[in-house]
Design an enzyme around this catalytic site. Structure first.
Site, PDB file in Angstrom:
ATOM      1  N   HIS A  48      -3.260   9.975 -13.401  1.00 52.35           N
ATOM      2  CA  HIS A  48      -2.152   8.730 -12.612  1.00 52.35           C
ATOM      3  C   HIS A  48      -4.062   8.135 -11.775  1.00 52.35           C
ATOM      4  CE1 HIS A  48      -0.234   5.275 -10.633  1.00 52.35           C
ATOM      5  NE2 HIS A  48       0.416   5.419 -11.409  1.00 52.35           N
ATOM      6  N   ILE A  54      -5.356   6.194  -8.861  1.00 49.24           N
ATOM      7  CA  ILE A  54      -4.510   5.658  -7.562  1.00 49.24           C
ATOM      8  C   ILE A  54      -3.568   6.583  -7.656  1.00 49.24           C
ATOM      9  CG2 ILE A  54      -5.153   3.090  -8.957  1.00 49.24           C
ATOM     10  CD1 ILE A  54      -2.927   3.073  -9.567  1.00 49.24           C
ATOM     11  N   GLY A  57       2.609   5.087  -6.438  1.00 44.90           N
ATOM     12  CA  GLY A  57       3.129   4.321  -5.344  1.00 44.90           C
ATOM     13  C   GLY A  57       4.644   5.056  -5.072  1.00 44.90           C
ATOM     14  N   VAL A  58       5.466   5.819  -5.916  1.00 46.02           N
ATOM     15  CA  VAL A  58       6.008   7.123  -5.453  1.00 46.02           C
ATOM     16  C   VAL A  58       5.758   7.775  -3.646  1.00 46.02           C
ATOM     17  CG1 VAL A  58       7.423   6.303  -7.510  1.00 46.02           C
ATOM     18  CG2 VAL A  58       5.445   8.169  -7.080  1.00 46.02           C
TER      19      VAL A  58
END
Length: 145
Positions: A48, A54, A57-58
């Site tokens: 990712h 990065i 987000g989860v």
């Protein structure tokens, strides 16, 4: 205030899914602060994304939920060894402001908004170098296992 050994008493998560390295401040029934150090060797960075790693987000939401779960446990004076866990039950008003990269220290803050019958609501934010990278309201649910 709380090192990894003590954190493991409050969270059932283990490598590679333990996303809180240290608790730096804790006020029972009020708020908690802590952080996760992110190295390039984190498994999620491998996919990712391979040429632009990065933090998903989860997983930032999950990290804030884990920190909030510690506050929930401390507030009611319980631990997983008592036969209960804090599940992530919901997330709302989530916003991501910028990517979290290898080498960053993800600093997290959570304030208890309400708690009733084992359901806790937290106002959370995550920062890198003092800059907000994510905000969300997190719900956790305490359940017997």
């Amino acid at each position: 205030m709380m090192n990894t050994k003590e954190i493991l008493e409050y969270l059932p998560h283990r490598y590679p899914f333990l996303l809180v390295d240290r608790v730096t401040e804790l006020e029972k029934g009020q708020s908690i602060k802590g952080y996760k150090n992110l190295s390039f060797n984190e498994e999620f960075f491998q996919g990712h994304f391979p040429n632009n790693p990065i933090m998903p987000g989860v997983l930032i939401i999950e990290a804030m939920a884990q920190l909030s779960g510690i506050l929930g446990f401390v507030t009611v004076g319980r631990k997983p060894s008592d036969g209960v866990v804090q599940y992530l039950a919901g997330a709302s008003k989530a916003r991501w402001k910028r990517p979290v990269l290898p080498g960053d220290q993800l600093c997290m803050e959570s304030e208890l908004i309400s708690g009733k019958r084992g359901i806790y609501k937290f106002d959370c934010r995550a920062l890198v170098d003092g800059e907000v990278v994510c905000v969300a309201e997190i719900l956790t649910a305490e359940r017997e296992v």
